[in-house]
Design an enzyme around this catalytic site. Structure first.
Site, short mmCIF file in Angstrom:
data_model
loop_
_atom_site.label_atom_id
_atom_site.label_comp_id
_atom_site.label_asym_id
_atom_site.label_seq_id
_atom_site.Cartn_x
_atom_site.Cartn_y
_atom_site.Cartn_z
N GLN A 36 1.37 -1.60 0.12
CA GLN A 36 0.21 -0.11 -0.30
C GLN A 36 0.82 1.28 -0.54
OE1 GLN A 36 -2.27 -0.86 4.12
NE2 GLN A 36 -0.32 -1.25 4.69
N HIS A 67 -8.89 3.04 19.63
CA HIS A 67 -8.15 2.07 20.00
C HIS A 67 -8.97 1.25 21.33
CE1 HIS A 67 -5.41 3.59 17.39
NE2 HIS A 67 -5.95 2.06 16.33
N ASP A 91 0.07 0.70 13.44
CA ASP A 91 0.43 1.95 14.61
C ASP A 91 0.50 1.64 15.79
OD1 ASP A 91 -2.47 1.66 15.62
OD2 ASP A 91 -3.27 1.99 13.61
N ASP A 141 0.75 -12.49 7.17
CA ASP A 141 -0.83 -12.01 6.81
C ASP A 141 -1.32 -12.42 7.51
OD1 ASP A 141 -3.62 -12.69 5.62
OD2 ASP A 141 -3.25 -11.96 3.76
N GLY A 142 -2.06 -11.61 8.45
CA GLY A 142 -3.24 -11.81 9.85
C GLY A 142 -3.81 -13.73 9.46
N ASP A 159 -7.65 -5.68 13.54
CA ASP A 159 -7.80 -4.04 13.67
C ASP A 159 -7.55 -4.16 12.11
OD1 ASP A 159 -7.18 -1.76 14.07
OD2 ASP A 159 -5.49 -1.68 15.43
N SER A 160 -7.88 -4.21 11.53
CA SER A 160 -7.87 -4.86 9.98
C SER A 160 -8.02 -2.72 9.34
CB SER A 160 -8.23 -5.40 9.64
OG SER A 160 -10.82 -4.89 9.51
N PRO A 166 -5.35 -6.34 0.83
CA PRO A 166 -5.13 -7.29 1.57
C PRO A 166 -5.86 -7.84 2.70
CG PRO A 166 -3.33 -5.84 2.10
CD PRO A 166 -4.23 -5.15 0.56
N1 SAM Z 1 -7.80 1.60 12.85
C1 SAM Z 1 -7.78 1.57 11.08
C2 SAM Z 1 -9.00 2.14 9.99
O1 SAM Z 1 -9.73 1.28 10.32
O2 SAM Z 1 -9.01 2.61 9.24
C3 SAM Z 1 -6.91 0.32 10.68
C4 SAM Z 1 -5.97 0.27 11.35
S1 SAM Z 1 -4.02 -0.31 11.06
C5 SAM Z 1 -3.01 0.66 10.87
C6 SAM Z 1 -5.29 -1.40 10.32
C7 SAM Z 1 -3.84 -2.27 9.12
O3 SAM Z 1 -4.41 -3.37 9.19
C8 SAM Z 1 -2.50 -1.83 8.29
O4 SAM Z 1 -1.21 -1.19 9.05
C9 SAM Z 1 -2.86 -3.00 7.13
O5 SAM Z 1 -1.54 -2.91 6.77
C10 SAM Z 1 -3.01 -4.37 8.40
N2 SAM Z 1 -3.84 -4.89 7.67
C11 SAM Z 1 -4.54 -5.19 6.21
N3 SAM Z 1 -4.58 -6.40 5.87
C12 SAM Z 1 -4.05 -7.15 7.01
C13 SAM Z 1 -3.82 -8.41 6.71
N4 SAM Z 1 -4.18 -9.64 6.50
N5 SAM Z 1 -3.10 -9.53 7.88
C14 SAM Z 1 -2.56 -8.38 8.83
N6 SAM Z 1 -2.47 -6.98 8.55
C15 SAM Z 1 -3.41 -6.87 8.21
#
Ligand code: SAM
Length: 281
Positions: A36, A67, A91, A141-142, A159-160, A166
């Site tokens: 991204q 949070h 974050d 990847d979660g 917290d995706s 992804p």
């Molecule tokens: N609070 C936020 C929102 O709703 O806008 C979410 C914040 S947090 C930074 C989201 C994170 O999920 C990102 O850093 C992203 O890289 C991560 N992410 C996205 N897909 C993922 C996956 N499949 N596995 C693990 N992390 C993932």
């Protein structure tokens, strides 16, 4: 700023006809990872603003709403949360809130190592918390992580990002089925679930499968001023612990938003949303 000069700004279009903008005092980071576009800017009103693919993820001024509400309802309800998994959350805001509780171990599973790198540089809590012996960072990847881990969890927090790229997979039935299989007795899942006003098709679709999978499947809400529509949804899932009638453990001190009254209020849903979920005709 002079009245005639348009300041440099970033905009998030929340619909094609509406959005939010932040003037840029300073660009702290701008780059692209394998997954991204990552931007971190300094704004005079909201402090640091993190955007991924142009979508606001977190700002200094209002991150606590999101949070605290992702983390504390589940952790305050679980009778003894020891193992906690966070999926996404690069974050570090969710990890910071989890570590306020006396947990044994907190996994932070973030797909994008670059997000961690940038946030570790600019968010002091992430530097501190990743050094906490209870924290374990997994850059993966979660969905893959939960397919391969041998650990089991008391609480899982999703917290995706929104369901694009992804994180799409983290909003699907198969993902929740897998997560359910990793819960210990009394296990609870809390997941961010999008904007109250704009994501109703997603809410309807998700609720349809979640209510068949978990004895307790409830949406709850909190305001997040810089997120689309200003009001955000979460889902609470458990087979054993109801979201309202359980005995709550001590709530950590020093929180800015969450308390026992907010907990009760957050599960009260407006009529249009109850209709969306098929719970009101
Ligand atoms: N609070 C936020 C929102 O709703 O806008 C979410 C914040 S947090 C930074 C989201 C994170 O999920 C990102 O850093 C992203 O890289 C991560 N992410 C996205 N897909 C993922 C996956 N499949 N596995 C693990 N992390 C993932």
């Amino acid at each position: 700023m002079t009245p005639n000069r348009t300041p440099k700004e970033v905009r998030e279009y929340q619909t094609p006809a509406h959005g939010v903008f932040f003037t840029v005092e300073r660009t702290l980071f701008k780059g692209r990872s394998r997954y991204q576009k990552i931007e971190l800017i300094q704004n005079a009103s909201f402090g640091r603003v993190l955007l991924l693919d142009g979508l606001v993820q977190t700002t200094d001024k209002d991150e606590f709403f999101y949070h605290e509400m992702l983390v504390h309802p589940a952790l305050a309800l679980h009778p003894a949360p020891r193992n906690v998994l966070i999926i996404g959350g690069g974050d570090g805001g969710a990890l910071r809130e989890v570590l306020r509780h006396p947990v044994r171990k907190a996994w932070l599973c973030e797909i994008d190592g670059r997000v961690i790198e940038v946030c570790r540089r600019y968010y002091p809590w992430l530097r501190r918390d990743l050094a906490d012996p209870r924290a374990e960072l997994v850059v993966a990847d979660g969905n893959d992580f939960i397919a391969s881990t041998g650990d089991r969890f008391d609480v899982v927090l999703v917290d995706s990002s929104d369901p694009v790229g992804p994180s799409t997979v983290l909003h699907e039935k198969a993902f929740y089925a897998r997560l359910k299989g990793l819960l210990k007795p009394n296990g609870i899942i809390a997941a961010q679930a999008g904007a109250l006003l704009y994501h109703q098709d997603q809410h309807r679709r998700k609720y349809r499968f979640l209510k068949t999978m978990f004895r307790q499947a409830a949406f709850y809400l909190c305001p997040v001023p810089t997120y689309p529509g200003g009001m955000w949804c979460f889902v609470y899932l458990s087979d054993a612990v109801p979201p309202l009638k359980s005995k709550r453990r001590a709530i950590p001190s020093g929180l800015k938003y969450y308390n026992a009254e907010i907990h009760e209020a957050a599960f009260a849903l407006p009529n249009f949303f109850l209709k969306t979920l098929g719970r009101l005709r």
